[in-house]
Design a protein around this motif. Structure first.
Motif, PDB file in Angstrom:
ATOM      1  N   ALA A 455       0.826  -1.207   0.000  1.00 45.39           N
ATOM      2  CA  ALA A 455       0.000   0.000   0.000  1.00 45.39           C
ATOM      3  C   ALA A 455       0.861   1.257   0.000  1.00 45.39           C
ATOM      4  O   ALA A 455       0.553   2.242  -0.686  1.00 45.39           O
ATOM      5  CB  ALA A 455      -0.922  -0.013   1.215  1.00 45.39           C
ATOM      6  N   PHE A 456       1.958   1.231   0.741  1.00 45.79           N
ATOM      7  CA  PHE A 456       2.827   2.392   0.803  1.00 45.79           C
ATOM      8  C   PHE A 456       3.505   2.635  -0.546  1.00 45.79           C
ATOM      9  O   PHE A 456       3.656   3.778  -0.994  1.00 45.79           O
ATOM     10  CB  PHE A 456       3.876   2.198   1.904  1.00 45.79           C
ATOM     11  CG  PHE A 456       4.551   3.476   2.314  1.00 45.79           C
ATOM     12  CD1 PHE A 456       3.946   4.338   3.215  1.00 45.79           C
ATOM     13  CD2 PHE A 456       5.796   3.829   1.805  1.00 45.79           C
ATOM     14  CE1 PHE A 456       4.571   5.519   3.592  1.00 45.79           C
ATOM     15  CE2 PHE A 456       6.427   4.998   2.181  1.00 45.79           C
ATOM     16  CZ  PHE A 456       5.813   5.858   3.082  1.00 45.79           C
ATOM     17  N   GLU A 457       3.888   1.564  -1.226  1.00 43.01           N
ATOM     18  CA  GLU A 457       4.527   1.705  -2.536  1.00 43.01           C
ATOM     19  C   GLU A 457       3.551   2.243  -3.573  1.00 43.01           C
ATOM     20  O   GLU A 457       3.943   2.987  -4.481  1.00 43.01           O
ATOM     21  CB  GLU A 457       5.100   0.363  -2.972  1.00 43.01           C
ATOM     22  CG  GLU A 457       6.350  -0.035  -2.198  1.00 43.01           C
ATOM     23  CD  GLU A 457       6.833  -1.433  -2.534  1.00 43.01           C
ATOM     24  OE1 GLU A 457       6.041  -2.210  -3.124  1.00 43.01           O
ATOM     25  OE2 GLU A 457       7.989  -1.751  -2.212  1.00 43.01           O
ATOM     26  N   ARG A 458       2.283   1.887  -3.436  1.00 47.82           N
ATOM     27  CA  ARG A 458       1.282   2.444  -4.364  1.00 47.82           C
ATOM     28  C   ARG A 458       1.189   3.954  -4.197  1.00 47.82           C
ATOM     29  O   ARG A 458       1.037   4.688  -5.181  1.00 47.82           O
ATOM     30  CB  ARG A 458      -0.088   1.794  -4.119  1.00 47.82           C
ATOM     31  CG  ARG A 458      -0.185   0.355  -4.627  1.00 47.82           C
ATOM     32  CD  ARG A 458      -1.626  -0.102  -4.710  1.00 47.82           C
ATOM     33  NE  ARG A 458      -2.266  -0.164  -3.400  1.00 47.82           N
ATOM     34  CZ  ARG A 458      -2.264  -1.252  -2.618  1.00 47.82           C
ATOM     35  NH1 ARG A 458      -1.628  -2.351  -3.003  1.00 47.82           N
ATOM     36  NH2 ARG A 458      -2.888  -1.238  -1.458  1.00 47.82           N
ATOM     37  N   GLN A 459       1.276   4.427  -2.958  1.00 47.68           N
ATOM     38  CA  GLN A 459       1.262   5.867  -2.718  1.00 47.68           C
ATOM     39  C   GLN A 459       2.502   6.533  -3.316  1.00 47.68           C
ATOM     40  O   GLN A 459       2.432   7.650  -3.826  1.00 47.68           O
ATOM     41  CB  GLN A 459       1.259   6.157  -1.214  1.00 47.68           C
ATOM     42  CG  GLN A 459      -0.022   5.833  -0.471  1.00 47.68           C
ATOM     43  CD  GLN A 459       0.081   6.327   0.963  1.00 47.68           C
ATOM     44  OE1 GLN A 459      -0.261   7.468   1.250  1.00 47.68           O
ATOM     45  NE2 GLN A 459       0.587   5.474   1.837  1.00 47.68           N
ATOM     46  N   GLN A 460       3.630   5.835  -3.251  1.00 54.97           N
ATOM     47  CA  GLN A 460       4.890   6.427  -3.683  1.00 54.97           C
ATOM     48  C   GLN A 460       4.871   6.805  -5.157  1.00 54.97           C
ATOM     49  O   GLN A 460       5.564   7.732  -5.584  1.00 54.97           O
ATOM     50  CB  GLN A 460       6.051   5.463  -3.407  1.00 54.97           C
ATOM     51  CG  GLN A 460       7.417   6.105  -3.627  1.00 54.97           C
ATOM     52  CD  GLN A 460       8.515   5.075  -3.702  1.00 54.97           C
ATOM     53  OE1 GLN A 460       8.261   3.914  -3.989  1.00 54.97           O
ATOM     54  NE2 GLN A 460       9.735   5.504  -3.446  1.00 54.97           N
ATOM     55  N   LYS A 461       4.060   6.123  -5.924  1.00 53.28           N
ATOM     56  CA  LYS A 461       4.010   6.384  -7.364  1.00 53.28           C
ATOM     57  C   LYS A 461       3.544   7.802  -7.678  1.00 53.28           C
ATOM     58  O   LYS A 461       3.820   8.325  -8.752  1.00 53.28           O
ATOM     59  CB  LYS A 461       3.108   5.370  -8.050  1.00 53.28           C
ATOM     60  CG  LYS A 461       3.680   3.949  -8.006  1.00 53.28           C
ATOM     61  CD  LYS A 461       2.730   2.952  -8.651  1.00 53.28           C
ATOM     62  CE  LYS A 461       3.307   1.543  -8.603  1.00 53.28           C
ATOM     63  NZ  LYS A 461       2.378   0.538  -9.193  1.00 53.28           N
ATOM     64  N   VAL A 462       2.814   8.413  -6.732  1.00 47.17           N
ATOM     65  CA  VAL A 462       2.330   9.773  -6.968  1.00 47.17           C
ATOM     66  C   VAL A 462       2.960  10.770  -6.006  1.00 47.17           C
ATOM     67  O   VAL A 462       2.479  11.887  -5.847  1.00 47.17           O
ATOM     68  CB  VAL A 462       0.790   9.841  -6.851  1.00 47.17           C
ATOM     69  CG1 VAL A 462       0.143   9.048  -7.955  1.00 47.17           C
ATOM     70  CG2 VAL A 462       0.329   9.345  -5.487  1.00 47.17           C
ATOM     71  N   ALA A 463       4.047  10.359  -5.313  1.00 46.68           N
ATOM     72  CA  ALA A 463       4.685  11.240  -4.326  1.00 46.68           C
ATOM     73  C   ALA A 463       6.041  11.718  -4.795  1.00 46.68           C
ATOM     74  O   ALA A 463       6.660  11.137  -5.685  1.00 46.68           O
ATOM     75  CB  ALA A 463       4.847  10.490  -2.998  1.00 46.68           C
ATOM     76  N   GLN A 464       6.513  12.797  -4.231  1.00 45.86           N
ATOM     77  CA  GLN A 464       7.871  13.260  -4.441  1.00 45.86           C
ATOM     78  C   GLN A 464       8.729  12.657  -3.334  1.00 45.86           C
ATOM     79  O   GLN A 464       8.652  13.080  -2.183  1.00 45.86           O
ATOM     80  CB  GLN A 464       7.909  14.807  -4.349  1.00 45.86           C
ATOM     81  CG  GLN A 464       7.074  15.488  -5.406  1.00 45.86           C
ATOM     82  CD  GLN A 464       7.574  15.203  -6.825  1.00 45.86           C
ATOM     83  OE1 GLN A 464       8.774  15.166  -7.032  1.00 45.86           O
ATOM     84  NE2 GLN A 464       6.674  15.017  -7.751  1.00 45.86           N
ATOM     85  N   PRO A 465       9.522  11.633  -3.608  1.00 47.83           N
ATOM     86  CA  PRO A 465      10.231  10.921  -2.526  1.00 47.83           C
ATOM     87  C   PRO A 465      11.258  11.781  -1.811  1.00 47.83           C
ATOM     88  O   PRO A 465      12.037  12.482  -2.445  1.00 47.83           O
ATOM     89  CB  PRO A 465      10.894   9.761  -3.265  1.00 47.83           C
ATOM     90  CG  PRO A 465      11.027  10.219  -4.680  1.00 47.83           C
ATOM     91  CD  PRO A 465       9.837  11.096  -4.940  1.00 47.83           C
ATOM     92  N   THR A 466      11.205  11.721  -0.486  1.00 45.13           N
ATOM     93  CA  THR A 466      12.212  12.372   0.333  1.00 45.13           C
ATOM     94  C   THR A 466      12.932  11.362   1.199  1.00 45.13           C
ATOM     95  O   THR A 466      13.937  11.680   1.810  1.00 45.13           O
ATOM     96  CB  THR A 466      11.580  13.443   1.244  1.00 45.13           C
ATOM     97  OG1 THR A 466      10.596  12.810   2.078  1.00 45.13           O
ATOM     98  CG2 THR A 466      10.910  14.521   0.420  1.00 45.13           C
ATOM     99  N   LEU A 467      12.387  10.142   1.287  1.00 44.12           N
ATOM    100  CA  LEU A 467      13.020   9.074   2.065  1.00 44.12           C
ATOM    101  C   LEU A 467      12.961   7.803   1.246  1.00 44.12           C
ATOM    102  O   LEU A 467      12.002   7.565   0.503  1.00 44.12           O
ATOM    103  CB  LEU A 467      12.259   8.827   3.382  1.00 44.12           C
ATOM    104  CG  LEU A 467      12.344   9.910   4.468  1.00 44.12           C
ATOM    105  CD1 LEU A 467      11.387   9.551   5.579  1.00 44.12           C
ATOM    106  CD2 LEU A 467      13.752   9.993   5.009  1.00 44.12           C
TER     107      LEU A 467
END
Length: 470
Positions: A455-467
């Motif tokens: 679920a967290f990786e699905r969110q990452q697809k639309v996020a600007q990664p900082t970590l």
């Protein structure tokens, strides 16, 4: 000096160990004279020390232990120990709880009353790793298990979700940093379900959506947990977790907590092994009930409901709440809350005899979280609270009654603690086994580390990664 008494008599009066009593004499906290290899302690000084705050005074002290009795037991250090509910289960699994770290003064007094030989420390921010090793009298011994339930309010869905921007959240990070320095073979973190979804940095809802930047990794659901897991992975730990209902481990209460198990050897630990199932599946006995838990109790010390609530309780039977009242009486009983959203299941709630209790709260007589006896017109007693959280009847609780409820209500049930301790002990002995693949540990979805990561990786697809993901 007044009437002299022996060290053993002074220790018995103070309900602490003789070793701790000698330390009070050496520090001149107690008035005493050294006579050869022993002490003559002033009885009046003992009485004054015991009652100067209306209770035993719990000061920081190192561990006092019998080397011969502890040599074969793996060593555990406990942080945010509370009234030691989790620790009692871990002890039962075979661990030597060498140190307890707790800031709350009433919990500290409870620890001193029941485990006077366990090292006692206060604010986690005040100690270095070397000071903890010294207090626990570890010498060259390694730490087999470090366990703690950092303050949960910073992550609770009922709070403001400030995560690590909250002093309590900072205590969580202090705990993680100490673990990384102490390098225990296993680290166990206990927390509320809100930890699974709490962001590290909260962005107000009115600053999201069209016209605003995408959420960063820190601002996404679960960002706080991801940050912790990244720190631990960098330190070489493999982490597995799930949301566990304590009823599945023999607790007569449906209480759900996240348990994270971190292995220094890099091998992911299996999930906890259940001992009970709601419907008796997998060849396990059914959940324990309230009736079973309180059987044989004859003494009850409890708070009282105001008369304005008692008038409604007189209309309710076991297992019912405000919804069982006549419609006109429902609105009268709840007032403005009648028109608010949510299930409001905590209002005017009588427990069922033949089901586990709901999650115990820190006060059983608050209007929206009542915990009333199935038949008697009163809140649950502190004796019933102890049974439902699986404290021994003989376990002493310090402080006024409301503080006793708070200590027990905040605790982790002993059976869940035992399940944790048994798994870690089995891992140390290379005997750990996995539970059935299809066992349902909680009523929620995406609560195990496998599902949570997806679920967290699905969110990452639309996020600007900082970590980086763990």
């Amino acid at each position: 000096m007044g009437t002299p008494i022996s060290i053993d008599d002074a220790a018995a009066a103070l309900q602490v160990s003789p070793q701790y009593t000698r330390r009070l004499c050496r520090q001149k906290t107690l008035k005493a004279d050294r006579i050869g290899n022993t002490w003559a302690v002033d009885a009046e000084s003992v009485a004054h020390y015991k009652t100067r705050a209306g209770h035993a005074v719990a000061e920081d002290h190192p561990a006092y232990f019998d080397t011969a009795g502890s040599v074969d037991k793996p060593v555990a250090l406990s942080f945010f120990s509370g009234a030691m509910g989790l620790d009692q289960g871990i002890e039962k699994a075979g661990f030597d709880i060498r140190l307890a770290c707790e800031f709350d003064k009433y919990c500290r007094e409870t620890i001193l009353l029941n485990r006077p030989n366990t090292a006692l420390l206060g604010d986690i921010h005040a100690y270095s790793a070397s000071q903890i090793v010294e207090a626990a009298q570890l010498g060259t011994a390694s730490v087999d298990l470090m366990v703690g339930g950092p303050p949960c309010q910073a992550f609770s869905t009922a709070g403001k979700r400030k995560a690590f921007n909250d002093d309590r959240g900072n205590a969580f990070l202090a705990f993680i940093n100490l673990a990384i320095e102490l390098q225990p073979r296993y680290l166990v973190i206990e927390n509320v379900r809100g930890l699974l979804s709490c962001p590290m940095d909260h962005r107000p809802h009115n600053q999201r959506g069209p016209g605003f930047p995408d959420l960063s990794l820190d601002e996404m659901k679960g960002g706080a947990l991801n940050f912790v897991l990244c720190l631990l992975k960098k330190a070489g730990y493999a982490c597995t977790f799930n949301l566990y209902n304590a009823a599945n481990f023999g607790t007569p209460q449906t209480r759900e907590r996240v348990i994270i198990i971190c292995s220094r050897d890099g091998n992911p630990a299996p999930f906890l092994q259940p001992t009970h199932a709601q419907e008796g599946t997998h060849g396990l006995p059914r959940w324990k009930t309230f009736r079973e838990a309180v059987a044989g109790l004859k003494t009850h010390t409890h708070l009282h409901f105001p008369e304005k609530r008692l008038k409604y309780y007189r209309h309710l039977q076991a297992g019912q709440n405000w919804r069982a009242l006549p419609t006109a009486m429902q609105q009268e009983a709840l007032g403005k809350s009648f028109f608010s959203g949510g299930g409001k299941t905590g209002f005017l709630r009588r427990l069922s005899w033949d089901k586990p209790a709901p999650t115990l709260v820190t006060h059983p007589a608050m209007p929206a979280t009542d915990l009333a006896h199935p038949e008697e017109n009163r809140p649950l007693s502190i004796e019933e609270y102890k049974r439902l959280q699986e404290f021994p009847d003989s376990w002493q609780l310090a402080g006024p009654l409301v503080q006793q409820y708070k200590q027990v209500g905040n605790a982790v049930p002993a059976s869940l603690g035992y399940a944790v301790g048994k798994l870690i002990k089995d891992l140390l002995d290379n005997q750990a086994t996995a539970p059935p693949d299809d066992f349902k540990f909680s009523r929620y979805r995406e609560t195990s580390h496998y599902e949570w990561r997806q679920a967290f990786e699905r969110q990452q697809k639309v996020a600007q990664p900082t970590l980086s993901l763990f």
